[in-house]
Motif scaffolding. Sequence first.
Motif, PDB file in Angstrom:
ATOM      1  N   UNK A 280       0.835  -1.221   0.000  1.00 22.35           N
ATOM      2  CA  UNK A 280       0.000   0.000   0.000  1.00 22.35           C
ATOM      3  C   UNK A 280       0.861   1.259   0.000  1.00 22.35           C
ATOM      4  N   UNK A 281       1.861   1.249   0.879  1.00 21.88           N
ATOM      5  CA  UNK A 281       2.756   2.401   0.995  1.00 21.88           C
ATOM      6  C   UNK A 281       3.489   2.642  -0.310  1.00 21.88           C
ATOM      7  N   UNK A 282       3.874   1.555  -0.947  1.00 22.90           N
ATOM      8  CA  UNK A 282       4.592   1.645  -2.212  1.00 22.90           C
ATOM      9  C   UNK A 282       3.732   2.374  -3.260  1.00 22.90           C
ATOM     10  N   UNK A 283       2.473   1.962  -3.337  1.00 25.66           N
ATOM     11  CA  UNK A 283       1.564   2.579  -4.311  1.00 25.66           C
ATOM     12  C   UNK A 283       1.366   4.073  -3.970  1.00 25.66           C
ATOM     13  N   UNK A 284       1.162   4.322  -2.664  1.00 22.95           N
ATOM     14  CA  UNK A 284       0.960   5.713  -2.219  1.00 22.95           C
ATOM     15  C   UNK A 284       2.158   6.601  -2.548  1.00 22.95           C
ATOM     16  N   UNK A 285       3.360   5.997  -2.550  1.00 23.72           N
ATOM     17  CA  UNK A 285       4.573   6.781  -2.799  1.00 23.72           C
ATOM     18  C   UNK A 285       4.659   7.251  -4.254  1.00 23.72           C
ATOM     19  N   UNK A 286       3.828   6.633  -5.116  1.00 25.51           N
ATOM     20  CA  UNK A 286       3.805   7.055  -6.507  1.00 25.51           C
ATOM     21  C   UNK A 286       4.891   6.425  -7.367  1.00 25.51           C
ATOM     22  N   UNK A 287       5.663   5.478  -6.795  1.00 28.33           N
ATOM     23  CA  UNK A 287       6.713   4.784  -7.571  1.00 28.33           C
ATOM     24  C   UNK A 287       6.069   3.915  -8.645  1.00 28.33           C
ATOM     25  N   UNK A 291       1.468  -2.759  -9.128  1.00 25.30           N
ATOM     26  CA  UNK A 291       0.454  -2.751  -8.066  1.00 25.30           C
ATOM     27  C   UNK A 291      -0.439  -1.506  -8.132  1.00 25.30           C
ATOM     28  N   UNK A 292       0.013  -0.476  -8.834  1.00 20.60           N
ATOM     29  CA  UNK A 292      -0.770   0.771  -8.935  1.00 20.60           C
ATOM     30  C   UNK A 292      -2.131   0.551  -9.585  1.00 20.60           C
ATOM     31  N   UNK A 293      -2.225  -0.530 -10.399  1.00 20.36           N
ATOM     32  CA  UNK A 293      -3.504  -0.793 -11.084  1.00 20.36           C
ATOM     33  C   UNK A 293      -4.552  -1.386 -10.146  1.00 20.36           C
ATOM     34  N   UNK A 294      -4.124  -1.772  -8.938  1.00 19.67           N
ATOM     35  CA  UNK A 294      -5.042  -2.487  -8.044  1.00 19.67           C
ATOM     36  C   UNK A 294      -5.716  -1.544  -7.059  1.00 19.67           C
ATOM     37  N   UNK A 295      -6.762  -2.072  -6.400  1.00 19.43           N
ATOM     38  CA  UNK A 295      -7.438  -1.322  -5.345  1.00 19.43           C
ATOM     39  C   UNK A 295      -6.499  -1.227  -4.135  1.00 19.43           C
ATOM     40  N   UNK A 296      -6.058  -0.033  -3.852  1.00 18.87           N
ATOM     41  CA  UNK A 296      -5.002   0.166  -2.853  1.00 18.87           C
ATOM     42  C   UNK A 296      -5.358  -0.372  -1.464  1.00 18.87           C
ATOM     43  N   UNK A 297      -6.642  -0.325  -1.118  1.00 14.59           N
ATOM     44  CA  UNK A 297      -7.049  -0.743   0.234  1.00 14.59           C
ATOM     45  C   UNK A 297      -7.090  -2.261   0.404  1.00 14.59           C
ATOM     46  N   UNK A 298      -7.114  -2.969  -0.714  1.00 14.41           N
ATOM     47  CA  UNK A 298      -7.278  -4.426  -0.569  1.00 14.41           C
ATOM     48  C   UNK A 298      -6.213  -5.229  -1.320  1.00 14.41           C
ATOM     49  N   UNK A 299      -5.000  -4.682  -1.401  1.00 17.30           N
ATOM     50  CA  UNK A 299      -3.925  -5.432  -2.066  1.00 17.30           C
ATOM     51  C   UNK A 299      -3.585  -6.661  -1.218  1.00 17.30           C
TER      52      UNK A 299
END
Length: 447
Positions: A280-287, A291-299
């Motif tokens: 989740x943190x990785x996606x939030x960081x914008x890198x 995983x960015x294509x997935x629903x961030x809350x339920x990875x």
Amino acid sequence: MNAFYLPLANQNVKNFNKHALVDLIRFAGRGVARTDIAQELGLTRASVTMIINDLIESGIILETESRSARSGRPAVVLDINPKSGLTAAIDMGATHLSVAVGDFSAHILEEVEQPFRIDDGPEHCLKEADRALRLVLEKSGLQISDLSAVGLAVPGPVISETGMVMAPPIMPGWDRFPIRTTLEKLWKVPVALNNDANLGALGEWVYGAGRGERNLAFIKVGSGIGAGLIIDRQIFGGTTGSAGEIGHLTIDENGPLCTCGSHGCLEAFAGGHAIELQAQKLVESGKRTLLSDLNIKSITVREVAEAARRGDLAAQEILHRSGTFIGIAVAGLINLVNPSVVIIGGGVAEVGDLLTAPIRKIVRERSLRAAEHAVKITTAMLGRRSSLIGAMVQATHIAIHSAIESKPTRNKAAYRADKELAEQSDHEEVILAKDKSNTPHASHLIE
Ligand SMILES: [Zn+2]
């Protein structure tokens, strides 16, 4: 050869040899020849014959042909009669529930798996387990009264004498709840309760990657991390059932907050829940990551593994780091316990090499050479079912040993007369077992 001995509360000491013999057969894998039994238990062949006849008569064991005979010809061996009863197993995880019904050789007849939340508390969760068990039975055309025993795996430290859990970090509301009493009252069958990692170790030891080993560690990597230990062929639970809580070894005292209230435990760095938080943190960081294509809350861990397999470097890094931390703890465990096999199991372990390769690497680097040389690190052969099968093994254990006790014991005089008769026809000295540490009283209890 394996042997395992877990005396029941109602066990009659006169039946010691019967119990020991049944366990010898159960845990041998593919049946045992009569001659091996005499040698292992340090009994005369005549005594063994008498006990065997008794157990065959009561339907607990049977004679069968072994296909693995070295000579190539099928040999007659003794095995547990799988049809002599049915048991059910329930594996409660933090977020899943598995229930199965099977025979005495842990062959699963029917199984259901469903999402579940252990933090919903005992009343709700036990109702869910009851509903799932009734569903499995209905699917197999059975009723609860057809079961000889039920085995239950829970993700917390179990005090086996009371059938409760004590101060379980991820089971809010369960502390000292009378789990076993509640279920036995509901189902009217014996219920065996144990920690899920301990049962994972038992399942793998009897039917999986740990067959025939004397000392093994099973590391369950699910949402949390726990270890089950079999030391000298016995489950090692410790004083209050919390031995093997490897997930709460401190990796960094300033690390993230753990479910147990401490900071920087292994589980908070490397468990399934930690992996999901890092994703989740990785996606939030914008890198850049798949995983960015997935629903961030339920990875899920499975999605992280899938991204890693497709070459996503950031996802690979998360799993690599998790494996490295687990490796540090496992290296310490190997130095402490000196097992011959460490089995990595639980849902997260299905990730495979992405997780186990760094574990193996760190163990090579950090374990003492003598211990490291002797240990094999492998993934669970039973996959997600290690604890479920372990729960079934424990239920079967209770069922079989209770069946031995419920059979009327012949009186001492009759037993002695039989023994003398048998010995006259078979002039043989008592053969002492080479290693009787697991059956300390085997030879003198039949006197
Ligand atoms: Zn902790």
